[in-house]
Design a protein around this motif. Structure first.
Motif, PDB file in Angstrom:
ATOM      1  N   LEU A 198       0.791  -1.285   0.047  1.00  0.00           N
ATOM      2  CA  LEU A 198       0.107  -0.019   0.016  1.00  0.00           C
ATOM      3  C   LEU A 198       0.915   1.180   0.032  1.00  0.00           C
ATOM      4  CD1 LEU A 198      -2.415  -0.933   2.782  1.00  0.00           C
ATOM      5  CD2 LEU A 198      -2.842  -1.230   0.351  1.00  0.00           C
ATOM      6  N   PHE A 199       0.541   2.277  -0.860  1.00  0.00           N
ATOM      7  CA  PHE A 199       1.041   3.704  -0.664  1.00  0.00           C
ATOM      8  C   PHE A 199       0.513   4.196   0.585  1.00  0.00           C
ATOM      9  CE2 PHE A 199       1.098   7.976  -2.245  1.00  0.00           C
ATOM     10  CZ  PHE A 199       2.564   7.945  -2.281  1.00  0.00           C
ATOM     11  N   GLN A 200       1.511   4.798   1.283  1.00  0.00           N
ATOM     12  CA  GLN A 200       1.242   5.513   2.511  1.00  0.00           C
ATOM     13  C   GLN A 200       1.719   6.813   2.807  1.00  0.00           C
ATOM     14  OE1 GLN A 200       2.561   3.977   6.361  1.00  0.00           O
ATOM     15  NE2 GLN A 200       0.574   3.406   7.157  1.00  0.00           N
ATOM     16  N   ALA A 201       0.913   7.386   3.064  1.00  0.00           N
ATOM     17  CA  ALA A 201       1.272   8.994   3.461  1.00  0.00           C
ATOM     18  C   ALA A 201       1.284   9.204   4.983  1.00  0.00           C
ATOM     19  CB  ALA A 201       0.517  10.063   2.994  1.00  0.00           C
ATOM     20  N   GLU A 202       2.094   9.890   5.637  1.00  0.00           N
ATOM     21  CA  GLU A 202       2.244  10.326   7.007  1.00  0.00           C
ATOM     22  C   GLU A 202       2.338  11.938   7.049  1.00  0.00           C
ATOM     23  OE1 GLU A 202       4.802   6.378   8.739  1.00  0.00           O
ATOM     24  OE2 GLU A 202       4.937   8.405   9.620  1.00  0.00           O
ATOM     25  N   ARG A 203       1.278  12.488   8.067  1.00  0.00           N
ATOM     26  CA  ARG A 203       1.497  13.768   7.996  1.00  0.00           C
ATOM     27  C   ARG A 203       1.417  14.342   9.378  1.00  0.00           C
ATOM     28  NH1 ARG A 203      -2.287  16.227   3.624  1.00  0.00           N
ATOM     29  NH2 ARG A 203      -3.934  15.299   5.024  1.00  0.00           N
ATOM     30  N   ALA A 204       2.426  15.085   9.889  1.00  0.00           N
ATOM     31  CA  ALA A 204       2.289  15.699  11.170  1.00  0.00           C
ATOM     32  C   ALA A 204       1.902  17.309  10.873  1.00  0.00           C
ATOM     33  CB  ALA A 204       3.633  15.734  11.723  1.00  0.00           C
ATOM     34  N   THR A 205       1.004  17.853  11.638  1.00  0.00           N
ATOM     35  CA  THR A 205       0.668  19.148  11.390  1.00  0.00           C
ATOM     36  C   THR A 205       0.938  19.913  12.932  1.00  0.00           C
ATOM     37  OG1 THR A 205      -1.022  18.483   9.791  1.00  0.00           O
ATOM     38  CG2 THR A 205      -1.012  20.784  10.790  1.00  0.00           C
ATOM     39  N   TRP A 206       1.333  21.339  12.665  1.00  0.00           N
ATOM     40  CA  TRP A 206       1.647  22.090  13.693  1.00  0.00           C
ATOM     41  C   TRP A 206       1.063  23.615  13.603  1.00  0.00           C
ATOM     42  CZ3 TRP A 206       5.427  19.912  17.182  1.00  0.00           C
ATOM     43  CH2 TRP A 206       5.733  18.696  16.894  1.00  0.00           C
ATOM     44  N   TRP A 207       0.636  24.226  14.497  1.00  0.00           N
ATOM     45  CA  TRP A 207       0.515  25.392  14.517  1.00  0.00           C
ATOM     46  C   TRP A 207       0.896  26.168  15.560  1.00  0.00           C
ATOM     47  CZ3 TRP A 207      -3.606  28.490  17.074  1.00  0.00           C
ATOM     48  CH2 TRP A 207      -4.095  29.696  16.653  1.00  0.00           C
ATOM     49  N   GLN A 208       1.633  27.186  14.925  1.00  0.00           N
ATOM     50  CA  GLN A 208       2.098  28.270  16.221  1.00  0.00           C
ATOM     51  C   GLN A 208       3.140  27.527  17.129  1.00  0.00           C
ATOM     52  OE1 GLN A 208      -0.791  30.913  17.672  1.00  0.00           O
ATOM     53  NE2 GLN A 208      -0.718  32.094  15.813  1.00  0.00           N
ATOM     54  N   GLY A 209       3.745  26.628  16.458  1.00  0.00           N
ATOM     55  CA  GLY A 209       4.547  25.724  17.513  1.00  0.00           C
ATOM     56  C   GLY A 209       3.974  24.535  18.248  1.00  0.00           C
ATOM     57  N   GLN A 210       2.632  24.538  18.144  1.00  0.00           N
ATOM     58  CA  GLN A 210       2.341  23.254  18.899  1.00  0.00           C
ATOM     59  C   GLN A 210       1.617  22.327  18.105  1.00  0.00           C
ATOM     60  OE1 GLN A 210      -1.464  24.804  21.124  1.00  0.00           O
ATOM     61  NE2 GLN A 210      -0.867  23.593  22.825  1.00  0.00           N
ATOM     62  N   ALA A 211       1.751  21.162  18.363  1.00  0.00           N
ATOM     63  CA  ALA A 211       1.268  19.964  17.576  1.00  0.00           C
ATOM     64  C   ALA A 211      -0.217  19.911  17.597  1.00  0.00           C
ATOM     65  CB  ALA A 211       1.863  18.737  18.119  1.00  0.00           C
ATOM     66  N   ILE A 212      -0.607  19.713  16.238  1.00  0.00           N
ATOM     67  CA  ILE A 212      -2.108  19.745  16.118  1.00  0.00           C
ATOM     68  C   ILE A 212      -2.601  18.166  15.823  1.00  0.00           C
ATOM     69  CG2 ILE A 212      -4.037  20.372  14.746  1.00  0.00           C
ATOM     70  CD1 ILE A 212      -2.901  22.589  16.399  1.00  0.00           C
ATOM     71  N   THR A 213      -1.998  17.419  15.116  1.00  0.00           N
ATOM     72  CA  THR A 213      -2.582  16.248  14.608  1.00  0.00           C
ATOM     73  C   THR A 213      -1.302  15.591  13.898  1.00  0.00           C
ATOM     74  OG1 THR A 213      -4.306  14.727  13.588  1.00  0.00           O
ATOM     75  CG2 THR A 213      -3.529  16.898  12.413  1.00  0.00           C
ATOM     76  N   TYR A 214      -1.618  14.194  14.058  1.00  0.00           N
ATOM     77  CA  TYR A 214      -0.765  13.243  13.319  1.00  0.00           C
ATOM     78  C   TYR A 214      -1.546  12.267  12.416  1.00  0.00           C
ATOM     79  CZ  TYR A 214       2.453   9.225  12.018  1.00  0.00           C
ATOM     80  OH  TYR A 214       3.163   8.189  11.604  1.00  0.00           O
ATOM     81  N   VAL A 215      -1.488  11.937  11.120  1.00  0.00           N
ATOM     82  CA  VAL A 215      -2.506  10.936  10.564  1.00  0.00           C
ATOM     83  C   VAL A 215      -1.574   9.907   9.609  1.00  0.00           C
ATOM     84  CG1 VAL A 215      -2.897  12.796   8.743  1.00  0.00           C
ATOM     85  CG2 VAL A 215      -4.332  10.839   9.062  1.00  0.00           C
ATOM     86  N   ARG A 216      -2.007   8.925   9.544  1.00  0.00           N
ATOM     87  CA  ARG A 216      -1.558   7.751   8.608  1.00  0.00           C
ATOM     88  C   ARG A 216      -2.699   7.644   7.517  1.00  0.00           C
ATOM     89  NH1 ARG A 216       1.087   2.748  11.314  1.00  0.00           N
ATOM     90  NH2 ARG A 216       0.016   3.370  13.058  1.00  0.00           N
ATOM     91  N   LEU A 217      -2.174   7.808   6.134  1.00  0.00           N
ATOM     92  CA  LEU A 217      -3.232   7.672   5.327  1.00  0.00           C
ATOM     93  C   LEU A 217      -2.698   6.579   4.316  1.00  0.00           C
ATOM     94  CD1 LEU A 217      -3.524  11.327   4.185  1.00  0.00           C
ATOM     95  CD2 LEU A 217      -5.438  10.191   5.567  1.00  0.00           C
ATOM     96  N   ALA A 218      -3.500   5.589   4.426  1.00  0.00           N
ATOM     97  CA  ALA A 218      -3.130   4.221   3.440  1.00  0.00           C
ATOM     98  C   ALA A 218      -3.973   4.343   2.437  1.00  0.00           C
ATOM     99  CB  ALA A 218      -3.240   2.994   4.244  1.00  0.00           C
ATOM    100  N   PHE A 219      -3.764   4.264   0.891  1.00  0.00           N
ATOM    101  CA  PHE A 219      -4.505   4.276   0.000  1.00  0.00           C
ATOM    102  C   PHE A 219      -4.740   2.962  -0.704  1.00  0.00           C
ATOM    103  CE2 PHE A 219      -2.694   8.563   0.300  1.00  0.00           C
ATOM    104  CZ  PHE A 219      -3.515   9.283  -0.233  1.00  0.00           C
ATOM    105  N   ARG A 220      -5.822   2.721  -1.411  1.00  0.00           N
ATOM    106  CA  ARG A 220      -5.974   1.652  -2.091  1.00  0.00           C
ATOM    107  C   ARG A 220      -4.980   0.988  -2.711  1.00  0.00           C
ATOM    108  NH1 ARG A 220      -7.581   4.611  -6.692  1.00  0.00           N
ATOM    109  NH2 ARG A 220      -5.966   3.720  -8.017  1.00  0.00           N
ATOM    110  N   PRO A 221      -4.860  -0.472  -2.898  1.00  0.00           N
ATOM    111  CA  PRO A 221      -3.997  -1.094  -3.739  1.00  0.00           C
ATOM    112  C   PRO A 221      -3.865  -0.326  -5.106  1.00  0.00           C
ATOM    113  CG  PRO A 221      -5.027  -2.590  -2.606  1.00  0.00           C
ATOM    114  CD  PRO A 221      -5.942  -1.264  -2.296  1.00  0.00           C
ATOM    115  N   GLY A 222      -2.619   0.028  -5.623  1.00  0.00           N
ATOM    116  CA  GLY A 222      -2.647   0.258  -6.980  1.00  0.00           C
ATOM    117  C   GLY A 222      -2.457   2.151  -7.081  1.00  0.00           C
ATOM    118  N   TYR A 223      -2.743   2.572  -6.128  1.00  0.00           N
ATOM    119  CA  TYR A 223      -2.686   4.229  -6.068  1.00  0.00           C
ATOM    120  C   TYR A 223      -1.378   4.553  -6.568  1.00  0.00           C
ATOM    121  CZ  TYR A 223      -3.151   8.822  -4.624  1.00  0.00           C
ATOM    122  OH  TYR A 223      -2.900  10.231  -4.537  1.00  0.00           O
TER     123      TYR A 223
END
Lengths: 229, 229
Positions: A198-223
DNA sequence: CAGTGGTCTAGACCACCGG
DNA sequence: CGGTGGTCTAGACCACTGT
């Protein structure tokens, strides 16, 4: 005969791609080119400055402007919201919430987002469908330190991504892409066999130096993620 | 009190990220901001134009400048040559040629690169090692229509990528990323089990409308491509 | 039609850095 | 030190497009 900065860009780009000006070659100065093209120096400046930003030229005071010795290859990818991406394909978007629970932030997440010990997070798991077929499986952690109001949100119908986008529209993001073998959960959500690539994206997001969210996105096979440059 | 276009960019960016100017909001016109900051309109223009290029603003004549309703998320990735990438990690680079042979271009390649029937290609398979361990497996097809001189090249010591970079330094590229299960060949070259999830890049290159090369790059298991934006 | 951004000009001063 | 690019200015004309 209007000489615009676009004309000059095209002219210079042409000379580089067709090989008249080889990598490392020194270009004429701005003043000389301005005379040659019959325009102001500012016009030449803008043309060359933009070509430098695009990675074709290297500019240094006093040393002048040269064709980059090693072409700087840089690809740009648009990162649209999943819903937009799916609808742009002409498919019907559907959102399905799988689970949503408040938990203590695990150690790896605290390290990843620089959270204090004992920090709490909201974990949201959901799936985005395109024309009824699973397109992307999302496993998200939202910092309740930064966004305590997430506790009261109902993610049954609105995806956490969409909510965050309107809550913290402009933030700093670190993103990475890789390949993983589907684990049991992902296989179930995406309707594929365990271990499938699977193709997978990982994303960490910050706002004004403070952590907001972390997410792992797994795409359908073949993406595949595609672009030109 | 010098007001540079950078100051103005920072000022506007701050107002957007801190929420003073929300998505969709209309900003003051260039003339008004120029007065407010005590600078020339051209200075404000450059600040706002660059913010628009970066995806934070939307500008339309007569309608004015607005904060983008939907943040345009755009990630930029550098695509370095493998050797540079490996050496940037502080590892020792090594190149190994596996095979090199002239063949008839298969149907899928002719379609992909818009080659004539009967077109011939040079197929080069090689591996790039980092500190002695396989880092990337390369399976490349070079169009002999565009580059007949590739026939006489010896790719024993110089990788085809490096040779192409100096032969056709500036070209148009289409690139895509995805995940694949390692096939038998890839597993052998990368020293992993068959079926293991690999991050794979596909790149097609053109020069003046003519296809140059198509390459599939399979990275070692666990590889990730990272950036910020 | 009229207001906004898009671009060009001619000139100026400055910062950097190579010779 | 002096040449190069980096930036700013004040003014001008133009192109697009909403009203």
């Amino acid at each position: 005969m209007a000489t615009t900065f676009r004309d000059i860009k095209a002219e210079i780009r042409g000379r580089i791609t067709d090989g008249s000006w080889k990598p490392g070659a020194l270009l004429p100065g701005e003043l000389e080119l301005a005379e040659r093209y019959g325009c102001a120096r500012a016009t030449v400046n803008r043309a060359m400055r933009e070509l430098a930003e695009e990675g074709l030229l290297e500019r240094k005071r006093k040393a002048g402007t040269r064709v980059r010795a090693t072409p700087l290859r840089e690809a740009r990818f648009e990162i649209p919201a999943v819903q937009d991406e799916i609808e742009a394909l002409g498919a019907v978007y559907r959102y399905r919430l799988i689970s949503c629970a408040e938990v203590a932030a695990p150690g790896w997440l605290r390290v990843r987002l620089d959270l204090a010990e004992g920090a709490r997070a909201l974990r949201v798991v959901c799936v985005h469908d395109a024309d009824g077929a699973p397109y992307q499986a999302e496993d998200r952690w939202i910092s309740l330190t930064a966004l305590p109001e997430a506790r009261t949100m109902d993610f049954a119908n609105v995806g956490p991504g969409a909510w965050l986008l309107e809550t913290v529209p402009y933030s700093d993001v670190e993103i990475s892409f890789g390949a993983v073998g589907a684990d049991g959960t992902q296989a179930g959500l995406l309707g594929c066999a365990e271990g499938v690539a699977l193709f997978q994206a990982e994303r960490a997001t910050w706002w004004q130096g403070q952590a907001i969210t972390y997410v792992r996105l797994a795409f359908r096979p073949g993406y595949r993620m595609t672009t030109r440059y």
